[in-house]
Every structure is written in C-alpha cells, then in structure tokens.
Write an enzyme that holds these catalytic residues in place. Structure first.
Site, PDB file in Angstrom:
ATOM      1  N   ASP A 173       0.854  -1.195   0.000  1.00 55.42           N
ATOM      2  CA  ASP A 173       0.000   0.000   0.000  1.00 55.42           C
ATOM      3  C   ASP A 173       0.886   1.240   0.000  1.00 55.42           C
ATOM      4  O   ASP A 173       2.066   1.182   0.354  1.00 55.42           O
ATOM      5  CB  ASP A 173      -0.909   0.022   1.240  1.00 55.42           C
ATOM      6  CG  ASP A 173      -1.784   1.275   1.277  1.00 55.42           C
ATOM      7  OD1 ASP A 173      -2.378   1.620   0.241  1.00 55.42           O
ATOM      8  OD2 ASP A 173      -1.856   1.941   2.337  1.00 55.42           O
ATOM      9  N   SER A 174       0.292   2.367  -0.365  1.00 56.59           N
ATOM     10  CA  SER A 174       1.020   3.635  -0.343  1.00 56.59           C
ATOM     11  C   SER A 174       1.391   4.039   1.081  1.00 56.59           C
ATOM     12  O   SER A 174       2.291   4.849   1.280  1.00 56.59           O
ATOM     13  CB  SER A 174       0.153   4.723  -0.972  1.00 56.59           C
ATOM     14  OG  SER A 174      -1.090   4.788  -0.295  1.00 56.59           O
TER      15      SER A 174
ATOM     16  N   CYS B 282      -4.143  -1.188  -2.323  1.00 54.86           N
ATOM     17  CA  CYS B 282      -4.280   0.254  -2.509  1.00 54.86           C
ATOM     18  C   CYS B 282      -5.066   0.484  -3.795  1.00 54.86           C
ATOM     19  O   CYS B 282      -4.695  -0.032  -4.853  1.00 54.86           O
ATOM     20  CB  CYS B 282      -2.886   0.873  -2.620  1.00 54.86           C
ATOM     21  SG  CYS B 282      -2.889   2.639  -2.972  1.00 54.86           S
TER      22      CYS B 282
ATOM     23  N   CYS C 195     -11.302   3.309  -1.583  1.00 51.76           N
ATOM     24  CA  CYS C 195     -10.059   3.813  -0.983  1.00 51.76           C
ATOM     25  C   CYS C 195      -9.861   3.059   0.323  1.00 51.76           C
ATOM     26  O   CYS C 195     -10.833   2.777   1.032  1.00 51.76           O
ATOM     27  CB  CYS C 195     -10.191   5.316  -0.726  1.00 51.76           C
ATOM     28  SG  CYS C 195      -8.796   5.996   0.208  1.00 51.76           S
TER      29      CYS C 195
ATOM     30  N   HIS D 216      -8.968   3.879   3.157  1.00 53.79           N
ATOM     31  CA  HIS D 216      -9.372   4.536   4.407  1.00 53.79           C
ATOM     32  C   HIS D 216     -10.890   4.503   4.649  1.00 53.79           C
ATOM     33  O   HIS D 216     -11.335   4.658   5.773  1.00 53.79           O
ATOM     34  CB  HIS D 216      -8.923   5.997   4.390  1.00 53.79           C
ATOM     35  CG  HIS D 216      -7.447   6.190   4.498  1.00 53.79           C
ATOM     36  ND1 HIS D 216      -6.554   5.575   3.655  1.00 53.79           N
ATOM     37  CD2 HIS D 216      -6.710   6.930   5.369  1.00 53.79           C
ATOM     38  CE1 HIS D 216      -5.323   5.940   3.989  1.00 53.79           C
ATOM     39  NE2 HIS D 216      -5.398   6.764   5.022  1.00 53.79           N
TER      40      HIS D 216
END
Ligand code: DGL
Length: 281
Positions: free
Chosen positions: A14-15, A77, A188, A190
């Site tokens: 992931d980023s 991601c 996303c 989050h």
C-alpha cells in the site's frame, strides 16, 4: 511463476498505512498464512500524484517485495490498482490481486437499481478504473463517481464521528444520493472506517467494502492455484497461526497510532526500510 511455494508469504503493498484495512481482512480470512506488508509511508499519499509517478513507486515497492519470495502480491491500494495493476501483473513473477476487480464484482452483483456510486482518491477516480471494470461486467449500469480527497486526512485524524465529517460526507455524497444510487463502492483503503458514519447519514445505501471482497478473492485465488499454506500434517489450510511483518519506508511518532486505527489484530512492531534500498532493486 515456477518457484511459487504454498509455504511462502503473501506480499501486501500500500502507499501507506491505509492498506492495513485490507491486511486486517486478509488475516481474518487466512489466519494461517504469513504476510509481509510494505507501506510506502515516506511517499504517501499516492492519490494526488501523476500516473507516471504512481507506476514508478509501485514498481519499486513491488519488486522489493519479490525479495521475500512471495507467492502472491496483493495490491492493497486502490490508487495503485487503478494505475499499475495490469503492468505489475505482466512484470512480476508471482500472481497479482488488486482491490478494484473484487469491489466491482461485488457491486455489480449487489446493486438492484443498477445505479452505482464510486468514491476514491482523485487519482483513482480520474483513472476511470472502477467504471471500466464495472462496465466489463455489466454495460447497462449507471455509474456516478466522485473524488473525495478530504476523507483520507479526516480518517487519519480519527474524526469518524464529528460534525465536520458529516458535513464533508454530505458535500461529497448528496448529489449521488439525489441520483438515487443504491450501492456505494468505498474505493479507498481509508473509507471502511467511515462505514458507520455513512450508514448513519444514508441508511438506504449499500456499502461495498473492497477490502472484504479482496480478502475473499485472495483466498479463492490461492485455492485455485493450490498455494494455500499447509499445516504440519499437510492438512490444508494451515491450522497454526501465521505471522505478520510490517515494513514502512518512514516510521514517525504518529505511525503507531495509525496502526492501531487501521489494523484490527494484535499490534505488530514496525520495521523501517529506506526508500533508497527499495530503489536499488
Ligand atoms: N491507499 C490509497 C488508496 O486506497 C489512499 C491513500 C493515498 O492517497 O495514498 O487509494
């Protein structure tokens, strides 16, 4: 892809820290497996970067993960899946599973009205990757997409239940709700943390959590390829608990609280791997 072994770990990329929502689902679905997570916290966020930069970073991180002899790479991601998944699939020597296809498949099977909302980072939405994937599965659906760049910082502040968050959600979602979408893809890493806030505000919306769908897809893919880790008595799958290793390109004071926010399982110590080491691969 000759050297893939069931006993090898699964690489997760992931980023930054948000992909730990995907890792949480993976550990729940496949508790016997070993995971190596690499979060590029030194260069996060990817969601506001250009496609060329996202691809370059993604190549560096995923090639680094190959050094752990991973049997599969999970792109945890949405932004990376949108811009680099097909290229990484061609370049890497292991199978690659991203978050977009599983999310698209779930929304297509669950939407009843055929009117679908998709939210994500600017870069994910601009790529049109979710729309393409959804239309491949069903060309007759109406899709309403919206970039929601403020939601990543809101979640990282832990502001899941604030007036400001409700206002931001209203700003981003009210138009799609007026368009009568019945299902919303949380595109996303989050956004799964905002499920309760979105449900409280828009109880009629069905929420599609790409992280849950991705964990299912990974389990299925490992099974199909006979790559599920086996137990000591060759029972399949492994019954003993697997391991989780978390590598980050930058470890700051704030990072441990993000792990507690995004990772549902026992706390794991965080190891640092410098961007320079990744670039050398
Ligand atoms: N992990 C990213 C995603 O799912 C969000 C954070 C970022 O912009 O890098 O799109």
């Amino acid at each position: 892809m000759n050297n893939l072994k069931p006993s090898s770990p699964i690489g997760v990329f992931d980023s930054g820290m948000g992909g730990l929502t995907v890792l949480s689902e993976l550990v729940s679905a496949l508790p016997g497996e070993d995971f190596v997570y690499l979060g590029d916290t030194a260069r996060v966020p990817y969601g506001s970067r250009s496609p060329a930069t996202i691809l370059r970073y993604s190549r560096e991180v995923s090639h680094h993960l190959l050094q752990f002899n991973i049997k599969m790479l999970v792109i945890a991601c949405n932004t990376v899946s949108a811009h680099a998944e097909s290229i990484l699939r061609e370049e890497l020597t292991c199978p690659v599973v991203g978050v977009i296809h599983p999310g698209a498949r779930a929304v297509v099977s669950q939407s009843q009205s055929g009117r679908i909302g998709v939210i994500g980072t600017r870069s994910t939405i601009k790529s049109g990757a979710y729309e393409r994937e959804i239309r491949k599965l069903n060309g007759d659906l109406s899709i309403f997409s919206r970039a929601c760049p403020l939601l990543v910082p809101v979640v990282e502040e832990g502001w899941m239940d604030k007036k400001l968050t409700r206002q931001v959600l209203e700003e981003y979602l009210s138009e799609m709700v007026r368009e009568e979408v019945d299902s919303l893809v949380l595109g996303c890493t989050h956004y799964p943390l905002l499920k309760k806030a979105i449900r409280d505000q828009y109880p009629e919306l069905k929420l599609i959590d790409s992280s849950v769908e991705t964990a299912r897809a990974v389990a299925q893919e490992l099974k199909t390829r006979s790559l599920l880790k086996q137990g000591p008595d060759s029972s399949n799958p492994a019954t003993s608990k697997g391991s989780v290793r978390i590598l980050l390109t930058d470890v700051t004071d704030h990072i441990e609280s993000l792990e507690r926010l995004f990772f549902r399982h026992p706390f794991q110590s965080l190891e640092e791997v410098h961007v320079e080491e990744i670039r050398e691969v």
